[in-house]
Design an enzyme around this catalytic site. Structure first.
Site, PDB file in Angstrom:
ATOM      1  CD  GLU A  97      -2.710  -1.044   2.618  1.00 41.90           C
ATOM      2  OE1 GLU A  97      -3.829  -1.588   2.612  1.00 41.90           O
ATOM      3  OE2 GLU A  97      -2.241  -0.464   3.623  1.00 41.90           O
ATOM      4  CB  CYS A  98       0.520   4.357   0.217  1.00 37.67           C
ATOM      5  SG  CYS A  98       0.679   6.136  -0.013  1.00 37.67           S
ATOM      6  N   GLY A  99       3.257   3.754   0.346  1.00 37.37           N
ATOM      7  CA  GLY A  99       4.708   3.722   0.462  1.00 37.37           C
ATOM      8  C   GLY A  99       5.277   2.392   0.020  1.00 37.37           C
ATOM      9  CB  SER A 118      -3.008  -0.403  -4.594  1.00 35.69           C
ATOM     10  OG  SER A 118      -4.035   0.544  -4.538  1.00 35.69           O
TER      11      SER A 118
END
Length: 453
Positions: free
Chosen positions: A331-333, A429
């Protein structure tokens, strides 16, 4: 279950300082279970420091009222708490809509039938503080505002005048006031406050907040309000699916300076499905532990990009893990870390794209995504809710929508239209999710881990 919601008239009124200080002050003699309204990883890290108990998130965009009550009950029961203290988000009534309260603190207060304490930034206010209190009480009669805390008062004289105005004109008791003090403020970063895991001085700062609360807030009155909490409606819904993976698996979860954004219940959902969590550090450890799957949460890899990039043995072990088709969810990072570079520094390179920090926010929203490809956590043709908050972007240079697992119905994702890069058995994502809105998360991910051992 004894509880209170600490909310504000808006952002920047001192909710986190006051809520964390109250948690710290009461933790001296009582077991406190902290909660945070909304999709937030940073404020809960301060709660954890103050109480020694993992804070949990309550969110009406992710959760039904029954799930909100279940999550609250889970927290109170697992920690054997005497009191539940819930820090709100933004202003009491701010949500995703100007006319309903989805995503707001008020929705949580109503789902839990909880008393509410309103925090007001009292700078240059006296009678207007009473007017604000009256307005907040009048907007929704189902919100039970039992008290007010006055923050940023100039002096004791100012506090007493404002207290008199609120108590006489708004018929609401004032539990105390905090004078302006820049020495208790917290450092900020592009996503908000600096996570407590990074700040060596945080324990001293939290202790100072606790002392400030002990000296200025009527804690006996606050506990009386919590002691007299009305019953919670006896209607509950499960946070995750009762379906359970029978097979035992091991799942690696990075937790260090760079990666520390995880919802407690996501990890619990994995453990419910017979997964053993193996924590490790992509900065300090040489390679991935011996596991069946990898779950990389968000954090600040862009701040620690040099340290991450130097650890070449770790980068290689994660890339090989992906190439061997073991499931990875990021996720993200975590997405940035799995790209070719972060700000031109080499990273894992599962996905051949460059990621970079930007000066402007790229995504700040609740999200709704339609699943267009099967992946380690979701099946095709389902829809799920999440959230995104990032000052970074991934320069996607491909041209095939089939590179992505999700098409965006709400939010930005990677391209504005798509999110969830999918390669091998690796999904990455910008969307953060919570098992309450993805009830099969734990089952699907652990089942994929077992099938791809």
């Amino acid at each position: 279950m004894k509880r209170v919601v600490l909310t504000g008239t808006g952002s920047g009124v001192g909710k986190t300082t006051i809520a964390t200080g109250i948690m710290k002050a009461l933790s001296d003699e009582h077991k406190i279970q902290p909660f945070k309204v909304g999709p937030d990883y940073i404020d809960p890290s301060y709660h954890n420091c103050a109480t020694g108990v993992s804070s949990r998130n309550l969110d009406s965009f992710f959760m039904s009222d029954g799930q909100i009550r279940q999550s609250f009950k889970n927290g109170m029961t697992s920690s054997h708490a005497d009191y539940g203290i819930i820090e709100g988000v933004r202003g009491l009534y701010e949500g995703i809509s100007p006319t309903n309260d989805i995503g707001s603190t008020s929705s949580i207060a109503k789902a839990l039938n909880s008393p509410v304490i309103l925090i007001i930034n009292s700078r240059s206010l006296v009678r207007s503080a009473a007017a604000m209190t009256l307005g907040f009480k009048a907007l929704d009669s189902r919100i039970d505002i039992e008290g007010v805390i006055l923050n940023n008062v100039k002096s004791q004289k100012h506090y007493l005048k404002t207290k008199e105005a609120v108590e006489k004109l708004a018929n609401t008791r004032v539990l105390g006031g905090i004078e302006r003090d820049n020495s208790i403020s917290m450092e900020q970063r592009h996503l908000g406050l600096i996570p407590a895991v990074e700040q060596e001085r945080i324990s001293g700062l939290v202790e100072k907040w606790g002392e400030l609360i002990r000296e200025n807030i009527d804690l006996d009155a606050l506990m009386e309000i919590m002691d007299n909490s009305n019953p919670i409606i006896n209607e509950y819904e499960p946070i995750w699916s009762p379906n359970k993976t029978k097979h035992k698996t091991r799942i690696a979860v990075p937790f260090d300076e760079a990666f520390n954004f995880y919802y407690k219940e996501n990890l619990e959902a994995l453990e419910y499905n017979n997964a053993k969590i193996e924590y490790f550090s992509p900065i300090h450890d040489e390679q991935l532990p011996s596991v069946d799957a990898l779950y990389i949460g968000g954090g600040y890899p862009e701040i620690f990009k040099k340290e991450l990039s130097k650890n070449t043995t770790m980068l290689e072990s994660i890339k090989e893990f992906s190439q061997d088709n073991h499931p990875i969810y990021a996720e993200c990072g975590g997405l940035m870390y799995l790209c070719k570079t972060i700000d031109s520094l080499p990273m894992v390179d599962v996905f051949p794209y460059h990621s970079m920090l930007t000066k402007r926010v790229q995504g700040l929203s609740y999200t709704i995504a339609h699943v267009q490809r099967d992946n380690p956590i979701l099946k095709k043709n389902t829809t799920y809710h999440g959230h995104e908050f990032h000052y970074s972007k991934v320069e996607y240079t491909g041209s095939n929508s089939n590179d992505f697992a999700f098409s965006m119905r709400r939010g930005v994702g990677i391209t504005g239209k798509y999110d969830g890069l999918l390669k091998n058995n690796t999904l990455a994502s910008y969307i953060h999710t919570h098992t309450a809105c993805l009830p099969d998360f734990g089952y699907n991910f652990t089942q994929s881990a077992y099938e791809n051992k």
